[in-house]
Design an enzyme around this catalytic site. Sequence first.
Site, PDB file in Angstrom:
ATOM      1  N   CYS A  76       1.144  -1.123  -0.181  1.00  0.00           N
ATOM      2  CA  CYS A  76       0.507  -0.262   0.584  1.00  0.00           C
ATOM      3  C   CYS A  76       1.318   1.357  -0.012  1.00  0.00           C
ATOM      4  O   CYS A  76       1.904   1.039   0.627  1.00  0.00           O
ATOM      5  CB  CYS A  76      -1.018  -0.236   1.775  1.00  0.00           C
ATOM      6  SG  CYS A  76      -1.683   1.658   1.528  1.00  0.00           S
ATOM      7  N   CYS A  82      -1.093   5.938   7.931  1.00  0.00           N
ATOM      8  CA  CYS A  82      -2.524   6.129   7.939  1.00  0.00           C
ATOM      9  C   CYS A  82      -3.255   5.524   8.966  1.00  0.00           C
ATOM     10  O   CYS A  82      -4.291   5.485   9.876  1.00  0.00           O
ATOM     11  CB  CYS A  82      -3.683   5.365   6.839  1.00  0.00           C
ATOM     12  SG  CYS A  82      -3.795   3.733   6.738  1.00  0.00           S
ATOM     13  N   CYS A  85      -2.988  -1.813   8.839  1.00  0.00           N
ATOM     14  CA  CYS A  85      -2.226  -2.582   7.709  1.00  0.00           C
ATOM     15  C   CYS A  85      -0.436  -1.982   9.071  1.00  0.00           C
ATOM     16  O   CYS A  85      -0.034  -2.058   7.863  1.00  0.00           O
ATOM     17  CB  CYS A  85      -2.574  -2.676   7.096  1.00  0.00           C
ATOM     18  SG  CYS A  85      -4.506  -2.725   6.555  1.00  0.00           S
ATOM     19  N   CYS A 178      -7.637   2.380  -0.805  1.00  0.00           N
ATOM     20  CA  CYS A 178      -7.377   1.102   0.802  1.00  0.00           C
ATOM     21  C   CYS A 178      -8.263  -0.058  -0.162  1.00  0.00           C
ATOM     22  O   CYS A 178      -8.403  -0.092  -0.687  1.00  0.00           O
ATOM     23  CB  CYS A 178      -8.433   1.828   1.376  1.00  0.00           C
ATOM     24  SG  CYS A 178      -8.481   0.853   2.549  1.00  0.00           S
ATOM     25  N   GLN A 305     -20.097  -7.965  12.065  1.00  0.00           N
ATOM     26  CA  GLN A 305     -18.282  -8.534  12.301  1.00  0.00           C
ATOM     27  C   GLN A 305     -17.386  -8.062  10.472  1.00  0.00           C
ATOM     28  O   GLN A 305     -18.450  -8.277   9.898  1.00  0.00           O
ATOM     29  CB  GLN A 305     -17.919  -9.889  12.277  1.00  0.00           C
ATOM     30  CG  GLN A 305     -18.624 -10.546  13.411  1.00  0.00           C
ATOM     31  CD  GLN A 305     -17.168 -10.579  14.674  1.00  0.00           C
ATOM     32  OE1 GLN A 305     -16.193  -9.682  14.218  1.00  0.00           O
ATOM     33  NE2 GLN A 305     -16.987 -10.689  16.031  1.00  0.00           N
ATOM     34  N   TYR A 334     -23.936  -9.798  24.554  1.00  0.00           N
ATOM     35  CA  TYR A 334     -23.695  -9.008  23.558  1.00  0.00           C
ATOM     36  C   TYR A 334     -23.669  -9.712  22.410  1.00  0.00           C
ATOM     37  O   TYR A 334     -22.202  -9.795  21.528  1.00  0.00           O
ATOM     38  CB  TYR A 334     -22.077  -9.239  23.864  1.00  0.00           C
ATOM     39  CG  TYR A 334     -21.462  -8.542  25.242  1.00  0.00           C
ATOM     40  CD1 TYR A 334     -21.463  -7.445  25.946  1.00  0.00           C
ATOM     41  CD2 TYR A 334     -20.712  -9.334  26.153  1.00  0.00           C
ATOM     42  CE1 TYR A 334     -21.274  -7.816  27.327  1.00  0.00           C
ATOM     43  CE2 TYR A 334     -20.823  -9.550  28.289  1.00  0.00           C
ATOM     44  CZ  TYR A 334     -20.564  -8.571  28.092  1.00  0.00           C
ATOM     45  OH  TYR A 334     -20.292  -7.847  29.524  1.00  0.00           O
ATOM     46  N   GLU A 355     -27.883  -7.362  24.482  1.00  0.00           N
ATOM     47  CA  GLU A 355     -27.184  -6.366  23.920  1.00  0.00           C
ATOM     48  C   GLU A 355     -27.642  -4.470  24.574  1.00  0.00           C
ATOM     49  O   GLU A 355     -28.395  -4.058  24.135  1.00  0.00           O
ATOM     50  CB  GLU A 355     -27.613  -6.059  22.059  1.00  0.00           C
ATOM     51  CG  GLU A 355     -26.704  -5.029  21.423  1.00  0.00           C
ATOM     52  CD  GLU A 355     -26.015  -5.071  21.188  1.00  0.00           C
ATOM     53  OE1 GLU A 355     -24.408  -4.217  21.974  1.00  0.00           O
ATOM     54  OE2 GLU A 355     -24.853  -6.258  21.627  1.00  0.00           O
ATOM     55  N   ASP A 404     -19.556 -12.654  23.880  1.00  0.00           N
ATOM     56  CA  ASP A 404     -18.557 -12.025  23.240  1.00  0.00           C
ATOM     57  C   ASP A 404     -18.090 -10.569  23.611  1.00  0.00           C
ATOM     58  O   ASP A 404     -19.455  -9.296  22.259  1.00  0.00           O
ATOM     59  CB  ASP A 404     -19.477 -12.268  21.513  1.00  0.00           C
ATOM     60  CG  ASP A 404     -18.545 -11.705  20.280  1.00  0.00           C
ATOM     61  OD1 ASP A 404     -17.167 -10.988  20.792  1.00  0.00           O
ATOM     62  OD2 ASP A 404     -18.429 -12.018  19.331  1.00  0.00           O
ATOM     63  N   CYS A 431     -12.679 -10.280  21.690  1.00  0.00           N
ATOM     64  CA  CYS A 431     -11.355  -9.181  20.640  1.00  0.00           C
ATOM     65  C   CYS A 431     -10.256  -8.879  20.944  1.00  0.00           C
ATOM     66  O   CYS A 431      -9.209  -8.693  19.920  1.00  0.00           O
ATOM     67  CB  CYS A 431     -12.286  -8.477  19.656  1.00  0.00           C
ATOM     68  SG  CYS A 431     -12.586  -7.208  20.299  1.00  0.00           S
TER      69      CYS A 431
END
Length: 475
Positions: A76, A82, A85, A178, A305, A334, A355, A404, A431
């Site tokens: 990139c 930015c 990544c 991008c 997701q 969640y 939620e 989650d 996560c």
Amino acid sequence: MARKKKPLPFLENITIEDVAAEGKAVAHVDGLAVFVPYAVPGDVVDLQVRRKKNKFAEAEIVRIVQPSPERTAPFCQHFGMCGGCKWQCLPYERQIHYKQQQVEQQLRRIGKVELPEISPILGSKHTRAYRNKLEFGFSNKRWLTLEEVQSGVVFEDMNAVGFHIPGAFDKILDIEECHLMDDINNRIRNEIRRYAKENGLTFYDVRGGEGLLRGIMLRTSATGEVMLLIQFCMHDVAAQMPAAQALMAHLHTTFPEISSLLYVNNTKCNDTFADLEVHTFHGNDYIYEVMEDLKFKVGPKSFYQTNTEQAYELYKVARRLADLHGDELVYDLYTGTGTIANFVARGARHVVGIEYVPEAIEDAKVNASINGIGNTTFLAGDMKDILNQEFIAQYGRPDVVITDPPRAGMHNDVIETLLFAAPKRIVYVSCNPATQARDLALLDAQYKVTAVQPVDMFPHTHHVENVVRLDRREQ
């Protein structure tokens, strides 16, 4: 008189040793841990220290003396600026190696619980154009590259649409291309920029709190649908709306593939629009995502997701570890738009999803309805407040809990309620393995970790999802 600050050291010929937390690499110099972004284990580099504490320092690469055999060329043009990544300089097979290592180290170092053998990470089939959602901001104060600053040129056009620069809230890096999403993101974003400049539309000034164009959000789906939401900042709606409508009409004509063209008027001090009314200019105010034979309605405020293909792999892992036989009461904490709840519902007696976001719960109910799923109940509320002993008395003691949570992990009150509920199994989707490890330690007295499965959702970043199964210990 103020004490003169001691200059920060310049370090020469330093060998990068490993990957550390938050995706940075690490070297050790005279017993000091030095954390370096955009470095690869095996690199020999010259470093300028930017921040120094007693036990660690943060530095940046000034020169790569000898590149690591592991180093690869970033694909990139915006790499290193930015803020996203950051692992493009690592081959993908090494990225997932270090993610596997990260999961194991954090579970062992922070959790300090007994672990089974950790399953090999599930890598992403696609490492580019894997996202189904991107957000870009507008600014009348474009971020200038080092080369542009050193050129001494005064740039008349400082408008930009792209990503916020880390640590510079009022600066946007103008993004030409991008690779995170299908090329539709580049074509739409670049056309908005071209049209806006040609027609004199103002870009947002974050310090002044004005400027018509503030932000855009793009969503795509496996069904081929495209959602575009534009954030305008209109203090005088009557005067500014014609220009906004002209832009949207142009986009509708130019990109007929946009099936959901939406807008909000955001004059607040922040870019969030969860509390704002979303207006439909053309099409529906939602798109559909598909998974197996299920359809999921996704609105502009919905959580889904962002890597559709890997979400399917993640949910299959959660379903497998839940080990449902058809007679279980399942709590899905969640739940978001009810994706996991509806995904596992056909294998359970009943699923209760909770939620925080009311709009997401409404989507979850719709998702159950359109898929003919009648054994789910969805409730909106703050998890730490709604999930208590009275809730369990009303809805039943769960046999299996799937949780989650966000990156911060579960609130202590939620964990206490889980221990009270005493389900046979808990499937913990995370996560953030660090906060997951902390929560596992709190559950360890009553639950044993019996399976660990990392899943890579975000190639070229240090982020990793991890699914853990816990089984209640024999009393």
